[in-house]
Design a protein around this motif. Sequence first.
Motif, PDB file in Angstrom:
ATOM      1  N   ASP A   1       0.889  -1.207   0.122  1.00 26.47           N
ATOM      2  CA  ASP A   1       0.043   0.169   0.053  1.00 26.47           C
ATOM      3  C   ASP A   1       0.898   1.261  -0.039  1.00 26.47           C
ATOM      4  O   ASP A   1       2.099   0.922  -0.170  1.00 26.47           O
ATOM      5  N   GLU A   2       0.190   2.415   0.199  1.00 26.54           N
ATOM      6  CA  GLU A   2       1.064   3.863  -0.064  1.00 26.54           C
ATOM      7  C   GLU A   2       2.228   3.888   1.117  1.00 26.54           C
ATOM      8  O   GLU A   2       3.201   4.455   0.722  1.00 26.54           O
TER       9      GLU A   2
ATOM     10  N   GLU B   1      -4.970  -8.521   3.622  1.00 31.73           N
ATOM     11  CA  GLU B   1      -6.127  -8.178   2.616  1.00 31.73           C
ATOM     12  C   GLU B   1      -5.749  -7.775   1.324  1.00 31.73           C
ATOM     13  O   GLU B   1      -6.963  -7.748   0.313  1.00 31.73           O
ATOM     14  N   ASN B   2      -4.686  -7.460   1.062  1.00 26.44           N
ATOM     15  CA  ASN B   2      -4.322  -7.120  -0.235  1.00 26.44           C
ATOM     16  C   ASN B   2      -3.811  -8.130  -1.046  1.00 26.44           C
ATOM     17  O   ASN B   2      -3.555  -7.997  -2.179  1.00 26.44           O
TER      18      ASN B   2
END
Length: 171
Positions: free
Chosen positions: A64-65, A72-73
């Motif tokens: 993520d960022e 979850e990703n």
Amino acid sequence: MILPIITYPNKQLKTRSAEVTSFDQLLHRFLDDMYETMMSSNGIGLAAIQVANPIRALILCIPDEEGNQTQENLLEIINPSICDPKGNTLYQEGCLSVPGFYEDVERYESLTLHYQNRHGESCTLEANDLLAIAIQHEMDHLEGKLFIEKLTYNRRKKFEKEYKKALKEKK
């Protein structure tokens, strides 16, 4: 369980993977083991053939960022096919099966992916940027191809020279 990752020039990496037809507990456990293996190796993607299982399955976990990779990703992609690819982009790629080497590779910028999840359900995904690149990289593995095969002749020669040098240094 962490699985051993096979590395270049192991001939198994040239194997074209077979379609997955059984979406059972064995597959689920294998996908879980792939995730553990990928995370322990600091990877963002792993194809089944990289852990010596020639089936059309791959996993991806794009950070993520903040640079975190969370379960979850996680994408579990089985029997994938790309349609409607658009644009071209250059991205510096590496590979758990070619450790320590990074090269710019040209890929589609965006694509639509059709695939099945761990339960055999059909899914569609619109992907662009790093996700689209990672999908293409891992799908190449399913066809028995490595990112180094996409290099120009001169860059491939440079890779071969660096690779041989790195092997000598290990001894």
